[in-house]
Design a protein around this motif. Structure first.
Motif, mmCIF file in Angstrom:
data_model
loop_
_atom_site.group_PDB
_atom_site.id
_atom_site.type_symbol
_atom_site.label_atom_id
_atom_site.label_comp_id
_atom_site.label_asym_id
_atom_site.label_seq_id
_atom_site.Cartn_x
_atom_site.Cartn_y
_atom_site.Cartn_z
ATOM 1 N N GLU A 149 0.835 -1.202 0.000
ATOM 2 C CA GLU A 149 0.000 0.000 0.000
ATOM 3 C C GLU A 149 0.868 1.249 0.000
ATOM 4 N N LEU A 150 1.886 1.257 0.850
ATOM 5 C CA LEU A 150 2.774 2.414 0.936
ATOM 6 C C LEU A 150 3.510 2.642 -0.379
ATOM 7 N N ALA A 151 3.819 1.558 -1.075
ATOM 8 C CA ALA A 151 4.507 1.674 -2.366
ATOM 9 C C ALA A 151 3.670 2.456 -3.376
ATOM 10 N N ASN A 152 2.340 2.362 -3.283
ATOM 11 C CA ASN A 152 1.477 3.157 -4.166
ATOM 12 C C ASN A 152 1.694 4.651 -3.940
ATOM 13 N N TYR A 153 1.826 5.031 -2.680
ATOM 14 C CA TYR A 153 2.071 6.442 -2.359
ATOM 15 C C TYR A 153 3.424 6.886 -2.914
ATOM 16 N N TYR A 154 4.450 6.103 -2.626
ATOM 17 C CA TYR A 154 5.779 6.434 -3.123
ATOM 18 C C TYR A 154 5.808 6.506 -4.652
ATOM 19 N N ALA A 155 5.159 5.554 -5.295
ATOM 20 C CA ALA A 155 5.129 5.548 -6.767
ATOM 21 C C ALA A 155 4.454 6.808 -7.292
ATOM 22 N N GLY A 156 3.365 7.210 -6.644
ATOM 23 C CA GLY A 156 2.681 8.433 -7.054
ATOM 24 C C GLY A 156 3.580 9.643 -6.945
ATOM 25 N N VAL A 157 4.332 9.741 -5.850
ATOM 26 C CA VAL A 157 5.249 10.875 -5.663
ATOM 27 C C VAL A 157 6.373 10.823 -6.693
ATOM 28 N N CYS A 158 6.912 9.618 -6.941
ATOM 29 C CA CYS A 158 7.965 9.475 -7.955
ATOM 30 C C CYS A 158 7.486 9.976 -9.314
ATOM 31 N N TYR A 159 6.294 9.571 -9.709
ATOM 32 C CA TYR A 159 5.775 10.002 -11.013
ATOM 33 C C TYR A 159 5.519 11.507 -11.033
ATOM 34 N N MET A 160 5.120 12.080 -9.897
ATOM 35 C CA MET A 160 4.991 13.539 -9.817
ATOM 36 C C MET A 160 6.333 14.195 -10.093
ATOM 37 N N LYS A 161 7.378 13.679 -9.471
ATOM 38 C CA LYS A 161 8.720 14.238 -9.645
ATOM 39 C C LYS A 161 9.219 14.084 -11.076
ATOM 40 N N LEU A 162 8.772 13.017 -11.739
ATOM 41 C CA LEU A 162 9.195 12.759 -13.116
ATOM 42 C C LEU A 162 8.300 13.453 -14.139
ATOM 43 N N GLY A 163 7.273 14.151 -13.669
ATOM 44 C CA GLY A 163 6.381 14.876 -14.567
ATOM 45 C C GLY A 163 5.360 14.008 -15.277
ATOM 46 N N GLU A 164 5.156 12.783 -14.777
ATOM 47 C CA GLU A 164 4.167 11.879 -15.376
ATOM 48 C C GLU A 164 2.912 11.928 -14.500
ATOM 49 N N PHE A 165 2.106 12.948 -14.737
ATOM 50 C CA PHE A 165 1.048 13.296 -13.794
ATOM 51 C C PHE A 165 -0.147 12.346 -13.828
ATOM 52 N N GLU A 166 -0.452 11.770 -14.975
ATOM 53 C CA GLU A 166 -1.540 10.784 -15.032
ATOM 54 C C GLU A 166 -1.178 9.544 -14.225
ATOM 55 N N ASN A 167 0.066 9.062 -14.409
ATOM 56 C CA ASN A 167 0.517 7.915 -13.622
ATOM 57 C C ASN A 167 0.521 8.250 -12.135
ATOM 58 N N ALA A 168 0.980 9.452 -11.812
ATOM 59 C CA ALA A 168 0.997 9.883 -10.408
ATOM 60 C C ALA A 168 -0.396 9.819 -9.811
ATOM 61 N N LYS A 169 -1.350 10.350 -10.549
ATOM 62 C CA LYS A 169 -2.739 10.387 -10.082
ATOM 63 C C LYS A 169 -3.276 8.975 -9.850
ATOM 64 N N ASN A 170 -2.996 8.073 -10.770
ATOM 65 C CA ASN A 170 -3.521 6.707 -10.664
ATOM 66 C C ASN A 170 -2.987 5.982 -9.431
ATOM 67 N N TYR A 171 -1.692 6.118 -9.190
ATOM 68 C CA TYR A 171 -1.116 5.418 -8.037
ATOM 69 C C TYR A 171 -1.539 6.058 -6.714
ATOM 70 N N LEU A 172 -1.647 7.362 -6.698
ATOM 71 C CA LEU A 172 -2.091 8.033 -5.474
ATOM 72 C C LEU A 172 -3.536 7.667 -5.142
ATOM 73 N N LYS A 173 -4.350 7.494 -6.166
ATOM 74 C CA LYS A 173 -5.738 7.090 -5.941
ATOM 75 C C LYS A 173 -5.829 5.655 -5.419
ATOM 76 N N SER A 174 -4.807 4.850 -5.731
ATOM 77 C CA SER A 174 -4.795 3.455 -5.263
ATOM 78 C C SER A 174 -4.297 3.328 -3.835
ATOM 79 N N PHE A 175 -3.730 4.409 -3.313
ATOM 80 C CA PHE A 175 -3.144 4.367 -1.970
ATOM 81 C C PHE A 175 -4.216 4.425 -0.897
ATOM 82 N N SER A 176 -4.019 3.630 0.148
ATOM 83 C CA SER A 176 -4.915 3.651 1.312
ATOM 84 C C SER A 176 -4.095 3.324 2.546
ATOM 85 N N SER A 177 -4.349 4.060 3.634
ATOM 86 C CA SER A 177 -3.570 3.850 4.844
ATOM 87 C C SER A 177 -4.360 4.297 6.062
#
Length: 224
Positions: free
Chosen positions: A106-134
């Motif tokens: 679950e935490l990896a979804n959050y990290y992946a979302g932040v990574c994609y934000m940093k890489l400028g891949e905002f659609e991917n960022a959004k998808n992974y952040l939406k999958s995150f739950s904690s």
């Protein structure tokens, strides 16, 4: 009066005895189904215990160990390696695929979302952040706010404002004032000075000790 009491007590005792007799008779007549039911319950409990002890808990521990290298790359701003691994250690995407149901997954979804934000891949960022739950309310609030950032980068102003509002309304003393400020800025961009002021004022009123409070007052004074 005493006779009536004695009679009532005897009657109650008779009722209890009759009930006990019926219960004993029911047990005797249904002994086999009752035993089978008890064994079934025991078997289910035993299976749950075995699955938890031999599968779920070891997988949680294994995932927690394997996410460490990806976190190391993340802290070093090596976001592609953090996402994909280095060929020897797993990246966040691997952790999600292999251990998605664990807390580390679950935490990896959050990290992946932040990574994609940093890489400028905002659609991917959004998808992974939406999958995150904690259960961590601060991280949940940041995830929602980051979705707002992704929507803003994609030019989706209404969706960004909606996400910022949701994050702001979480009432988290760390993350909410940050996203109230972003909410105010988003409203200013839309030319809605009244709502922008309201967002900044909320920072002042509800998060007076936050680092954003002083800046909020400055922004309020700057809006005409």
């Amino acid at each position: 009066m005493s006779n009536n009491t004695d009679q009532q007590a005897e009657k109650n005792l008779e009722n209890i005895e009759a009930t006990l007799t019926k219960t004993e008779q029911f047990v005797e007549n249904n002994q086999k189904p009752i035993m089978l039911g008890a064994l079934a319950i025991f078997a289910v409990v035993a299976i749950i215990w075995l699955v938890n002890s031999l599968y779920i808990q070891p997988r949680k521990a294994d995932a927690q160990k394997k996410i460490f290298d990806a976190q190391y790359y993340f802290e070093a701003d090596s976001f592609k390696l953090a996402l994909n691994g280095d060929g020897q250690s797993l990246g966040f995407l691997d952790i999600i695929d292999e251990y998605g149901s664990t807390p580390a997954g679950e935490l990896a979804n959050y990290y992946a979302g932040v990574c994609y934000m940093k890489l400028g891949e905002f659609e991917n960022a959004k998808n992974y952040l939406k999958s995150f739950s904690s259960d961590d309310e601060t991280l949940n609030t940041f995830a929602i706010g980051l979705i707002g950032d992704a929507e803003s980068e994609l030019g989706n102003a209404a969706a960004a404002i909606s996400a910022y509002e949701k994050a702001a309304n979480k009432g988290n003393k760390i993350a909410s004032p940050i996203y109230l400020m972003k909410l105010g800025a988003a409203y200013e961009t839309q030319g809605n000075a009244e709502k922008a002021k309201k967002a900044y004022q909320q920072v002042k009123d509800e998060y007076a000790t936050s680092t954003q409070a002083q800046l909020a007052e400055k922004y309020i004074n700057s809006i005409k």
